[in-house]
Design a protein around this motif. Structure first.
Motif, PDB file in Angstrom:
ATOM      1  N   HIS A   1       0.809  -1.220   0.000  1.00 15.24           N
ATOM      2  CA  HIS A   1       0.000   0.000   0.000  1.00 15.24           C
ATOM      3  C   HIS A   1       0.845   1.275   0.000  1.00 15.24           C
ATOM      4  O   HIS A   1       2.043   1.246   0.243  1.00 15.24           O
TER       5      HIS A   1
ATOM      6  N   HIS B   1       4.067   7.701   1.578  1.00 15.65           N
ATOM      7  CA  HIS B   1       4.854   6.491   1.863  1.00 15.65           C
ATOM      8  C   HIS B   1       4.376   5.333   1.015  1.00 15.65           C
ATOM      9  O   HIS B   1       3.262   5.344   0.503  1.00 15.65           O
TER      10      HIS B   1
ATOM     11  N   THR C   1       4.579   0.858   1.190  1.00 15.46           N
ATOM     12  CA  THR C   1       4.700  -0.143   2.238  1.00 15.46           C
ATOM     13  C   THR C   1       4.788  -1.551   1.691  1.00 15.46           C
ATOM     14  O   THR C   1       3.793  -2.088   1.198  1.00 15.46           O
TER      15      THR C   1
ATOM     16  N   GLN D   1       2.146  -2.797  11.855  1.00 14.17           N
ATOM     17  CA  GLN D   1       2.844  -1.827  10.992  1.00 14.17           C
ATOM     18  C   GLN D   1       3.909  -1.069  11.762  1.00 14.17           C
ATOM     19  O   GLN D   1       3.737  -0.794  12.947  1.00 14.17           O
TER      20      GLN D   1
ATOM     21  N   GLU E   1       7.326   2.567   5.207  1.00 12.61           N
ATOM     22  CA  GLU E   1       6.589   1.785   6.201  1.00 12.61           C
ATOM     23  C   GLU E   1       6.644   0.309   5.801  1.00 12.61           C
ATOM     24  O   GLU E   1       6.882  -0.010   4.641  1.00 12.61           O
TER      25      GLU E   1
HETATM   26 NI    NI Z   1       0.548   3.121   5.623  1.00  6.48          NI
END
Ligand code: NI
Ligand code: OOG
Length: 465
Positions: A70, A226, A228, A266, A295
């Motif tokens: 994501h 960000h 991930t 996370q 992340e």
């Molecule tokens: Ni995120």
């Protein structure tokens, strides 16, 4: 144009997420380092765990394991949000869930645009956590009006992106050449611009109201903040980050380390301070802005409403004992409190299933495939007899408390602010132009379909005889 000459929405999404990954790695080199670390830890984890490797091969695509799952953006106006919905639809991404972040001191509400349905998720699960700024939560009316004016003047989509989105809607898809152009045009919306839309003075006023407002209002577009990738061992990556010159946030968000992972864990590295220039009389004035980070996530089983209520209660319980401090000074105490609270959450798949806490995908065992039954029997008995087995369904969504933790660690933790909690899903959906999909319906539907397929398989064998 014939329909079969269209590129599948899954392919467009895959091309888009790959293009975004390349762009972000160039823009934020530390992110590239994180990606390498994740790939290495995943490799080691798989080497040490043959069972895990085999299950991933059967249920997921092993070769894409370390790719992005994501990203996130923050939008400024209802018009931007509704157009973004139409753009994402061309890539087979639909709004699922409503997240109110105001409770956590972040003036936004959000949804996740993501593929829906097993086949699309398997092909490429890329999703974008998309927030809309809530200027209505800003007390200073003059500043609010100024921010609205600035946002009203910007155009975050290129003319080409708009044109191709309309074309896809009209035709029901895009051919290969258009799809390639679409990906390149849409990528522009997510690009970083180091030249701000505003003066240093305006930036400061926006920033003083809330750092997030400055991040949304001051720039030409909603830069991706960000990306991930998925890790198979989040604790290990968290521990190794400093050795690789990356500063992780204080604690991993979400549930504690468990045998049976639930929902989503996370962590991120802190946002970088980057040089930007602000508008000044006849030129530019240099300054800095902090927004972009990296992340990682580790996903576990999707919980039923009952399981989610238990999760929320236990998380709340542990946070009443210790709230994680931004500087990491009480990280150990927080982890201990979390682990203690979560002892009340069963930690075997069988118990989680029996207690109705999680969603599972059911399938026939080898014995089940050989068996013919005269009529339907209860699922429980069929499992006990070894005819049906079950695998956890992976959680594909987000968690508001975790999201708030990620936002905060990247907005400068000192500046925590209180807002009156004011979820407004109706307003969000009016701005979006559609209702968001309900995440629970999605998992329940997948589970139900798998049970039906098993039961039909067991009785169809009789008909075939
Ligand atoms: Ni995120
Ligand atoms: C989004 C933060 C939420 C997550 O993974 O929970 C998020 C943002 O900072 O814009 O991405």
């Amino acid at each position: 144009m014939k329909e079969n000459s269209f590129v599948s929405t899954d392919d467009i999404r895959s091309a888009f997420s790959a293009a975004m990954s390349v762009m972000y790695r160039e823009e934020v080199p530390a992110y590239g380092t994180l990606m390498e670390l994740v790939a290495k830890v995943n490799e080691d984890t798989l080497a040490a765990n043959a069972g895990l490797r085999e299950r991933l091969q059967a249920t997921d695509s092993l070769d894409r394991i370390s790719e992005e799952r994501h990203g996130a953006i923050r939008l400024g106006t209802p018009a931007e949000l509704s157009m973004m919905r139409r753009v994402f639809a061309v890539m087979g991404m639909y709004p699922v869930g409503y997240y109110d972040l105001s409770t956590a001191g972040v003036p936004v509400h959000s949804t996740a645009f993501r593929p829906v349905g097993e086949a699309s998720l398997k092909r490429n699960p890329f999703r974008v956590f998309t927030s809309l700024l809530r200027l209505d939560l800003i007390a200073d009316e003059i500043l609010r009006a100024e921010a609205e004016t600035i946002l009203g003047e910007r155009r975050i989509f290129t003319p080409g992106a708009v044109e191709l989105t309309l074309k896809a809607e009209r035709q029901g898809g895009l051919d290969r050449a258009d799809a390639e152009r679409f990906v390149a045009e849409v990528l522009e919306t997510f690009r970083w611009h180091d030249k701000a839309n505003v003066s240093a003075d305006m930036y400061k006023r926006l920033h003083d109201a809330h750092r997030l407002i400055a991040d949304v209002v001051s720039f030409k577009g909603p830069h991706i903040n960000h990306l991930t990738p998925r890790t198979l061992d989040i604790d290990k990556v968290q521990a190794l980050m400093p050795e690789h010159g990356i500063a992780p946030k204080a604690v991993v968000e979400g549930p504690p380390t468990r045998n049976c992972p639930i929902l989503l864990r996370q962590t991120s590295f802190k946002a970088l301070e980057e040089p930007v220039s602000f508008r000044a009389d006849g030129g530019w004035k240099t300054g800095s802005h902090t927004a972009r980070f990296g992340e990682i996530e580790q996903r576990g089983i999707a919980l039923t409403p009952k399981g989610r209520a238990l999760y929320d209660r236990l998380l709340d319980q542990s946070r009443k004992i210790v709230r994680p401090a931004a500087d990491g000074s009480n990280a150990r105490e927080y982890e201990a409190a979390l682990a203690t609270a979560f002892r009340a959450f069963p930690d075997s798949w069988a118990e989680i299933r029996e207690a109705g806490l999680g969603y599972f995908s059911y399938s026939l065992t080898e014995k089940g495939r050989q068996t013919k039954l005269p009529g339907r029997r209860e699922l429980r008995a069929l499992i006990a007899d070894g005819l049906i087995e079950f695998d956890p369904i992976v959680y594909e969504d987000f968690l508001p408390v975790s999201a708030a933790g990620i936002f905060q660690s990247n907005l400068g933790d000192a500046a925590q602010q209180e807002f009156v909690a004011s979820p407004n899903q109706q307003r969000f959906e009016a701005d979006l132009g559609v209702a968001v999909l309900n995440e629970f319906d999605h998992y329940a539907g997948m589970e139900k379909a798998s049970i039906e397929a098993c039961l039909n398989g067991l009785t169809a064998a009789v008909a075939a005889e």
